[in-house]
Design a protein around this motif. Structure first.
Motif, PDB file in Angstrom:
ATOM      1  N   PHE A  69       0.835  -1.205   0.000  1.00  0.00           N
ATOM      2  CA  PHE A  69       0.000   0.000   0.000  1.00  0.00           C
ATOM      3  C   PHE A  69       0.867   1.250   0.000  1.00  0.00           C
ATOM      4  O   PHE A  69       0.639   2.177  -0.775  1.00  0.00           O
ATOM      5  CB  PHE A  69      -0.887   0.020   1.241  1.00  0.00           C
ATOM      6  N   VAL A  70       1.861   1.289   0.885  1.00  0.00           N
ATOM      7  CA  VAL A  70       2.682   2.494   1.003  1.00  0.00           C
ATOM      8  C   VAL A  70       3.505   2.706  -0.255  1.00  0.00           C
ATOM      9  O   VAL A  70       3.635   3.828  -0.745  1.00  0.00           O
ATOM     10  CB  VAL A  70       3.563   2.405   2.261  1.00  0.00           C
ATOM     11  N   VAL A  71       4.051   1.625  -0.833  1.00  0.00           N
ATOM     12  CA  VAL A  71       4.823   1.770  -2.069  1.00  0.00           C
ATOM     13  C   VAL A  71       3.945   2.299  -3.185  1.00  0.00           C
ATOM     14  O   VAL A  71       4.359   3.163  -3.983  1.00  0.00           O
ATOM     15  CB  VAL A  71       5.450   0.410  -2.436  1.00  0.00           C
ATOM     16  N   MET A  72       2.684   1.832  -3.224  1.00  0.00           N
ATOM     17  CA  MET A  72       1.790   2.332  -4.267  1.00  0.00           C
ATOM     18  C   MET A  72       1.404   3.779  -4.026  1.00  0.00           C
ATOM     19  O   MET A  72       1.259   4.566  -4.964  1.00  0.00           O
ATOM     20  CB  MET A  72       0.538   1.463  -4.343  1.00  0.00           C
ATOM     21  N   MET A  73       1.219   4.169  -2.754  1.00  0.00           N
ATOM     22  CA  MET A  73       0.832   5.554  -2.459  1.00  0.00           C
ATOM     23  C   MET A  73       1.966   6.520  -2.768  1.00  0.00           C
ATOM     24  O   MET A  73       1.726   7.643  -3.203  1.00  0.00           O
ATOM     25  CB  MET A  73       0.436   5.693  -0.989  1.00  0.00           C
ATOM     26  N   LEU A  74       3.216   6.099  -2.523  1.00  0.00           N
ATOM     27  CA  LEU A  74       4.320   7.030  -2.721  1.00  0.00           C
ATOM     28  C   LEU A  74       4.648   7.204  -4.199  1.00  0.00           C
ATOM     29  O   LEU A  74       5.003   8.299  -4.607  1.00  0.00           O
ATOM     30  CB  LEU A  74       5.565   6.540  -1.973  1.00  0.00           C
ATOM     31  N   SER A  75       4.524   6.123  -4.965  1.00  0.00           N
ATOM     32  CA  SER A  75       4.801   6.131  -6.401  1.00  0.00           C
ATOM     33  C   SER A  75       6.118   6.845  -6.704  1.00  0.00           C
ATOM     34  O   SER A  75       6.182   7.852  -7.387  1.00  0.00           O
ATOM     35  CB  SER A  75       3.661   6.795  -7.182  1.00  0.00           C
ATOM     36  N   THR A  80      14.855   8.391  -6.819  1.00  0.00           N
ATOM     37  CA  THR A  80      15.299   7.862  -5.540  1.00  0.00           C
ATOM     38  C   THR A  80      16.187   6.637  -5.713  1.00  0.00           C
ATOM     39  O   THR A  80      16.662   6.094  -4.745  1.00  0.00           O
ATOM     40  CB  THR A  80      14.095   7.477  -4.679  1.00  0.00           C
ATOM     41  N   LYS A  81      16.406   6.182  -6.948  1.00  0.00           N
ATOM     42  CA  LYS A  81      17.210   4.975  -7.135  1.00  0.00           C
ATOM     43  C   LYS A  81      18.695   5.300  -7.009  1.00  0.00           C
ATOM     44  O   LYS A  81      19.149   6.342  -7.447  1.00  0.00           O
ATOM     45  CB  LYS A  81      16.961   4.401  -8.521  1.00  0.00           C
TER      46      LYS A  81
ATOM     47  N   LEU B  82       4.795   7.149   9.489  1.00  0.00           N
ATOM     48  CA  LEU B  82       5.856   8.167   9.534  1.00  0.00           C
ATOM     49  C   LEU B  82       6.533   8.328   8.186  1.00  0.00           C
ATOM     50  O   LEU B  82       6.958   9.436   7.834  1.00  0.00           O
ATOM     51  CB  LEU B  82       6.882   7.804  10.607  1.00  0.00           C
ATOM     52  N   VAL B  83       6.651   7.239   7.409  1.00  0.00           N
ATOM     53  CA  VAL B  83       7.212   7.345   6.057  1.00  0.00           C
ATOM     54  C   VAL B  83       6.317   8.231   5.196  1.00  0.00           C
ATOM     55  O   VAL B  83       6.807   9.060   4.419  1.00  0.00           O
ATOM     56  CB  VAL B  83       7.384   5.948   5.443  1.00  0.00           C
ATOM     57  N   LEU B  84       4.998   8.087   5.348  1.00  0.00           N
ATOM     58  CA  LEU B  84       4.084   8.954   4.591  1.00  0.00           C
ATOM     59  C   LEU B  84       4.280  10.410   4.982  1.00  0.00           C
ATOM     60  O   LEU B  84       4.248  11.304   4.135  1.00  0.00           O
ATOM     61  CB  LEU B  84       2.637   8.515   4.821  1.00  0.00           C
ATOM     62  N   LYS B  91       9.139  15.342   0.156  1.00  0.00           N
ATOM     63  CA  LYS B  91       8.959  14.782  -1.190  1.00  0.00           C
ATOM     64  C   LYS B  91      10.014  13.746  -1.526  1.00  0.00           C
ATOM     65  O   LYS B  91      10.440  13.608  -2.666  1.00  0.00           O
ATOM     66  CB  LYS B  91       8.969  15.894  -2.247  1.00  0.00           C
ATOM     67  N   THR B  92      10.516  13.054  -0.506  1.00  0.00           N
ATOM     68  CA  THR B  92      11.474  11.970  -0.721  1.00  0.00           C
ATOM     69  C   THR B  92      11.351  11.020   0.460  1.00  0.00           C
ATOM     70  O   THR B  92      10.774  11.375   1.489  1.00  0.00           O
ATOM     71  CB  THR B  92      12.909  12.498  -0.834  1.00  0.00           C
ATOM     72  N   VAL B  93      11.862   9.808   0.303  1.00  0.00           N
ATOM     73  CA  VAL B  93      11.883   8.876   1.428  1.00  0.00           C
ATOM     74  C   VAL B  93      13.323   8.626   1.878  1.00  0.00           C
ATOM     75  O   VAL B  93      13.599   7.641   2.548  1.00  0.00           O
ATOM     76  CB  VAL B  93      11.185   7.546   1.086  1.00  0.00           C
TER      77      VAL B  93
END
Lengths: 175, 103
Positions: A69-75, A80-81, B82-84, B91-93
């Motif tokens: 879910f979180v990976v899909m929300m962040l897109s 970031t690679k 918290l990551v969200l 705008k980054t993780v």
């Protein structure tokens, strides 16, 4: 049985290494699911079928769904690679890696020549686990339920203020 | 019912998996991968508990695994929330961007 344990252990180690070293988050999650499933097989071989079922249902099911879910929300885009490659050069990690591998070899040698006798594992049935869980460990179960409740309230708090900020930024009314 | 699985080798597997998770926490700068590596570490600790419980024929190891499961579920839900927040602010993780406290 022993061969199955070694194969599952090999799959678990390789899949975990690939999971922590991928750059694509979805690939890493898939490898982690493979690692968790092989660990569930190991739990089954160790004579803990209830724990194996929980490993599949909660770890490979619920927790991985949260990650997806979180990976899909962040897109996340390609920006970031490869952030680690800028500073993780071999001249940085080769010295500590050699020292730590010496310590690991020493640890494995000591574990092999352990003072306690070399023992075989045996099955602990789920009935015994349940009797222990709701008998002497009842206070621990209550504490875990309070921990989960506090996590629920904390997650609700974070999500509530996140939604409030996004609504006020768009000019909408605060909920 | 005895299985020919040696206690030491299962404990070595738990140790290796824990070290892999620890390396992931130390090396990766992506917050999602840090949480994922923490899951690997908690899972390896649970494996060590189950192996020890099977070695001494006690149910306590599996009970401890259930407690670790509860802690992991609570930790990952709050961590991902918290990551969200981190993504919303910066705008980054990349967790290096969140290295200073505010207030």
């Amino acid at each position: 049985m022993t061969a199955a344990f070694y194969i599952a252990a090999f799959v678990a180690i390789v899949a975990t290494f690939l999971a922590v070293s991928r750059h694509n988050a979805v690939h890493a999650l898939l490898y982690l699911v493979v690692s968790l499933l092989s660990l569930a097989l190991i739990f089954l071989l160790l004579g803990a079928p209830f724990v194996a079922a929980l490993e599949v249902i909660i770890y490979a099911g619920a927790i991985m769904v949260l990650f997806v879910f979180v990976v899909m929300m962040l897109s996340m885009g390609p920006k970031t690679k490869g952030g680690e490659r800028q500073w993780l050069t071999p001249s940085v990690w080769i010295g500590p890696a050699i020292l730590v591998s010496i310590l690991l070899a020493e640890l494995l040698y000591v574990a092999d020549a352990a003072p306690f006798p070399n023992g075989y594992v045996a099955q602990v049935p789920p009935r015994e686990v349940a009797m222990s869980l709701l008998g002497p460990y009842l206070l621990g179960v209550e504490l875990v339920s309070m921990l989960l409740l506090s996590a629920l309230i904390g997650a609700y708090h974070l999500a509530y203020h996140l939604g409030w900020r996004q609504a006020s930024k768009k000019g909408g009314a605060a909920p | 019912m005895n299985f020919p699985i040696l206690f030491e080798q299962a404990m070595m597997l738990a140790g290796i998996l824990f070290c892999l998770g620890l390396v992931g926490v130390l090396v990766r700068r992506d917050a999602i991968f840090v949480l994922l590596s923490l899951e690997v570490m908690l899972n390896a600790a649970g494996l060590a508990f189950v192996v020890a419980g099977a070695r001494w024929h006690q149910a306590d190891g599996q009970v401890m695994f259930l407690f670790i499961l509860g802690v992991a579920a609570a930790e990952v839900s709050l961590g991902l929330a918290l990551v969200l927040w981190l993504y919303h602010w910066h705008k980054t993780v990349d967790i290096d961007r969140a290295s200073s406290m505010r207030g």
